[in-house]
Design an enzyme around this catalytic site. Structure first.
Site, PDB file in Angstrom:
ATOM      1  N   ASP A   8      16.476  -3.285  20.834  1.00 63.83           N
ATOM      2  CA  ASP A   8      15.430  -3.611  19.865  1.00 63.83           C
ATOM      3  C   ASP A   8      14.449  -4.639  20.414  1.00 63.83           C
ATOM      4  OD1 ASP A   8      16.675  -1.945  18.076  1.00 63.83           O
ATOM      5  OD2 ASP A   8      17.381  -3.514  16.744  1.00 63.83           O
TER       6      ASP A   8
ATOM      7  N   ASN B  16      23.158   2.612  20.131  1.00 67.06           N
ATOM      8  CA  ASN B  16      22.918   3.966  20.642  1.00 67.06           C
ATOM      9  C   ASN B  16      21.997   3.950  21.858  1.00 67.06           C
ATOM     10  OD1 ASN B  16      22.606   4.351  17.249  1.00 67.06           O
ATOM     11  ND2 ASN B  16      24.351   5.268  18.294  1.00 67.06           N
TER      12      ASN B  16
ATOM     13  N   LEU C  81       0.852  -1.189   0.000  1.00 69.62           N
ATOM     14  CA  LEU C  81       0.000   0.000   0.000  1.00 69.62           C
ATOM     15  C   LEU C  81       0.888   1.239   0.000  1.00 69.62           C
ATOM     16  CD1 LEU C  81      -3.092   0.356   0.108  1.00 69.62           C
ATOM     17  CD2 LEU C  81      -2.905   0.583   2.587  1.00 69.62           C
ATOM     18  N   ASP C  82       0.698   2.095  -0.976  1.00 70.05           N
ATOM     19  CA  ASP C  82       1.485   3.330  -1.071  1.00 70.05           C
ATOM     20  C   ASP C  82       0.785   4.427  -0.272  1.00 70.05           C
ATOM     21  OD1 ASP C  82       3.014   5.507  -1.675  1.00 70.05           O
ATOM     22  OD2 ASP C  82       2.914   5.271  -3.856  1.00 70.05           O
TER      23      ASP C  82
ATOM     24  N   LYS D 189       1.833   7.274   0.392  1.00 66.66           N
ATOM     25  CA  LYS D 189       2.142   8.622  -0.090  1.00 66.66           C
ATOM     26  C   LYS D 189       1.126   9.081  -1.132  1.00 66.66           C
ATOM     27  CE  LYS D 189       7.072   8.145   0.877  1.00 66.66           C
ATOM     28  NZ  LYS D 189       8.451   8.096   0.316  1.00 66.66           N
TER      29      LYS D 189
ATOM     30  N   GLY E 102      18.858   6.445  15.440  1.00 64.21           N
ATOM     31  CA  GLY E 102      19.549   5.567  16.380  1.00 64.21           C
ATOM     32  C   GLY E 102      19.384   4.116  16.009  1.00 64.21           C
ATOM     33  N   HIS E 103      20.289   3.308  16.538  1.00 64.05           N
ATOM     34  CA  HIS E 103      20.186   1.862  16.460  1.00 64.05           C
ATOM     35  C   HIS E 103      20.459   1.298  17.850  1.00 64.05           C
ATOM     36  CE1 HIS E 103      19.386   1.272  12.249  1.00 64.05           C
ATOM     37  NE2 HIS E 103      20.390   2.053  11.906  1.00 64.05           N
TER      38      HIS E 103
END
Length: 387
Positions: A168, A141, A71-72, A74, A137-138
């Site tokens: 995560d 971080n 699904l777009d 935008k 960030g990951h």
């Protein structure tokens, strides 16, 4: 057989990569109808970026039991289609930076205006407010800002980088599940949904209990490798064997420590389970010398029948064959790919891989048809490359 506990729960999953998809896979394993909404084209870029060591991507391990709709968002038609789906969904999960879904027109305010019962969960690095809300960030971080990374490692060394995304998976996936399921229970009884704001940094920080205890007691944390659980206490640590493998010693209770000392024929060490400082380091060196005298296999045999919380440190490929994990059914195969079973066992709920991880857009027409879209509407969306 009873239906799974989350049967009938409709989840719209806007997340990608790791934290959100793992959280929604747990929902799917529990019976929820999780619709993974992806961009037309390549879809979730974990499909390709997640194949870090060959042909298998972690995408396949965190997206089973879901359906995929491209699904777009935008395009106005894409937003309209999403809102038609959201009108009857119980849960929406997203993992964009703060403000992105609002700019697209699919944020909590927009969805809740047509569906007051919706539980809308946002998973971000730093949360929806505060001075860091817009920062990238990951995992590393988040560990750094939470103070946890500074605590990981050996005395005198640099912080150790874990091969496990604590931020995560603990901060993002599991914290999100607690918050959104609590909100679902409330929404089903009250008729009113909630917004669940999950920050991965918060999730790590809120579980750093022992560093907080140290600060409360001493005014600051001890240097890396010197707190009770990171090297300061000989009864809790990792010890090398003669052939360079390691054993995990977690004999903190007196009975376990005393059994350990008897097993290695060092009763003189029995009074020093909780020794710290120079005395603790002396006992640790004594224990290091003992473990260094025998091989990994020899120590495995020695401690196999001894109940004192001393266990081999397995390589990961060995853990895949471990008898306990095998007995618990923790390794499953889905569409030819080994992966993990759910980490919870619920009565009358055998694990079922109803679907392998879907191809991008595999269920677009099916999902839209169930939502009342006509064949002509679906064809039009396809012609406009909205789906």
């Amino acid at each position: 057989m009873r239906p799974p506990p989350l049967a009938g729960l409709r989840v719209l999953d806007l997340t990608r990569l790791l934290p959100g998809p793992l959280a929604t896979m747990h929902l799917a394993d529990l019976g929820a109808d999780v619709i993974k909404i992806e961009e037309p084209g390549g879809g979730d870029y974990a499909r390709t970026a997640g194949a870090v060591h060959g042909g298998v991507s972690y995408f396949e391990m965190v997206n089973r039991n879901k359906r995929s709709l491209t699904l777009d968002l935008k395009q106005p038609a894409g937003v309209e289609a999403f809102m038609r789906l959201a009108a009857s969904a119980e849960v929406v999960v997203e993992g964009f930076r703060p403000g992105v879904v609002d700019k697209l027109g699919v944020g909590y305010r927009a969805v809740s205006s047509i569906n007051p019962r919706v539980v809308y969960c946002a998973i971000t690095g730093y949360g929806q407010d505060g001075p860091y809300r817009d920062r990238a960030g990951h995992d590393l971080n988040y560990l750094g800002y939470s103070g946890l990374l500074d605590q990981i490692g050996v005395a005198g060394g640099a912080p150790a980088v874990p091969n496990f995304q604590i931020g995560d998976l603990l901060g993002g996936s599991l914290s999100a599940l607690v918050g959104l399921l609590a909100a679902v229970v409330d929404a089903r009884s009250s008729g009113h949904g909630r917004y669940v704001d999950v920050a991965m940094t918060d999730g790590v920080f809120a579980h750093s209990l022992f560093p907080l205890l140290t600060v409360l007691g001493l005014g600051q944390v001890l240097p890396r490798g010197q707190d009770l659980l990171s090297g300061g206490m000989p009864s809790y640590g990792v010890y090398a064997t003669a052939d360079g493998r390691h054993f995990a010693v977690s004999a903190m209770e007196p009975k376990f420590w005393q059994t350990l000392c008897a097993t290695i024929d060092r009763p003189d060490l029995a009074p020093f389970a909780f020794a710290t400082g120079s005395e603790g380091q002396r006992v640790r060196r004594e224990l290091e010398a003992v473990f260094a005298r025998r091989s990994f296999a020899e120590w495995t045999t020695v401690f196999a029948g001894v109940d004192c919380c001393v266990t081999p440190v397995l390589r990961f490929e060995e853990s895949l064959e471990n008898e306990q994990l095998r007995a618990r059914g923790m390794i499953v195969e889905v569409a030819g790919v080994k992966q993990f079973a759910p980490p919870f066992k619920i009565s009358e709920l055998p694990f079922a891989a109803r679907r392998a991880a879907p191809a991008a857009g595999q269920h677009s027409a099916e999902v839209l048809g169930e939502a009342g879209f006509s064949g002509e509407e679906i064809a039009h969306l396809q012609s406009q490359k909205v789906i």
